[in-house]
Scaffold this motif. Sequence first.
Motif, PDB file in Angstrom:
ATOM      1  N   THR A 161     -37.819  79.168  22.263  1.00 32.53           N
ATOM      2  CA  THR A 161     -38.705  78.192  21.628  1.00 32.53           C
ATOM      3  C   THR A 161     -40.136  78.511  22.029  1.00 32.53           C
ATOM      4  N   ALA A 162     -41.059  77.631  21.669  1.00 32.17           N
ATOM      5  CA  ALA A 162     -42.448  77.746  22.125  1.00 32.17           C
ATOM      6  C   ALA A 162     -42.702  76.900  23.375  1.00 32.17           C
ATOM      7  N   ILE A 163     -41.646  76.308  23.914  1.00 29.24           N
ATOM      8  CA  ILE A 163     -41.760  75.376  25.039  1.00 29.24           C
ATOM      9  C   ILE A 163     -41.601  76.096  26.369  1.00 29.24           C
ATOM     10  N   SER A 164     -42.420  75.732  27.351  1.00 28.19           N
ATOM     11  CA  SER A 164     -42.265  76.242  28.711  1.00 28.19           C
ATOM     12  C   SER A 164     -42.581  75.135  29.703  1.00 28.19           C
ATOM     13  N   ASN A 165     -42.192  75.368  30.960  1.00 22.56           N
ATOM     14  CA  ASN A 165     -42.502  74.432  32.050  1.00 22.56           C
ATOM     15  C   ASN A 165     -42.065  73.004  31.710  1.00 22.56           C
ATOM     16  N   LEU A 166     -40.829  72.843  31.303  1.00 20.88           N
ATOM     17  CA  LEU A 166     -40.281  71.547  30.904  1.00 20.88           C
ATOM     18  C   LEU A 166     -39.890  70.746  32.139  1.00 20.88           C
TER      19      LEU A 166
END
Length: 250
Positions: free
Chosen positions: A24-29
């Motif tokens: 995905t484009a998501i990081s550091n969740l």
Amino acid sequence: MAYGAARQNLTLVAASTAGTIGETAISNLQRFDGSAASPAIAQSILPTHAMTLDRTSGLDRVQPKLGSEDLQVFAEDEVAAAPAGVTRLFPYGFVVRRKTVTNSRLLPANPAAGQYDGVVTIAMKLPLQANSADDPFRFNMNFAVMDDSRTRVTESVEEQGAASDAAARAAALGAGTPVMTLCGSTLNTGTTQFIGSATTAGNAARLAKIGGNIALKNVALAYTVPGNTRLSVPAGAGWRAPTAPTAARP
């Protein structure tokens, strides 16, 4: 940073990299307490317009927040070329609008120090977990920034229906401004262009999306045939292969 040339339809396009989660484009969740949230949540974080509650009807209906409808979707091949360091660009992002102008997205060149002509709202739907302590609370997103040669607006899934304001937003930007629509839309103004869905996860296979289970490689042309007639569409301009529905928590 100041720019020496005017920018038109400046768009933040979601990008997957080696450091993002779950393709995905998501990081550091993270959770509220700062601990790492389950990486499985990343694929269920989906883009939308900024939303608000409409309590006037007593139904608490969620609807786009006026002036903050910055979600933009694209045909798959419009974002096929990924820049260096990017694994994949996804066919969605958020477009910068003028702060005090509604009929143009042009950002003048050489702004003075402290002069900010553009504003953009990045809005994402977060899936609630069975245990509220596990809910995602903060995360980072990766974007590539580009100028879009086409001025257009997007009708989000959440605003589909009789109350859709997408056509009015398009008209404010000029006659003939297209409205990109997703599966389920009933909007038909003569300027609508069907996209179907937009991939939100998956570097090779589609792992998550907004809209339906089909996506267009290129912006749809107009096809008209009588009923029960075979229609042949060139592979380079037609549908991507349909995908199975992806389960996601509300």
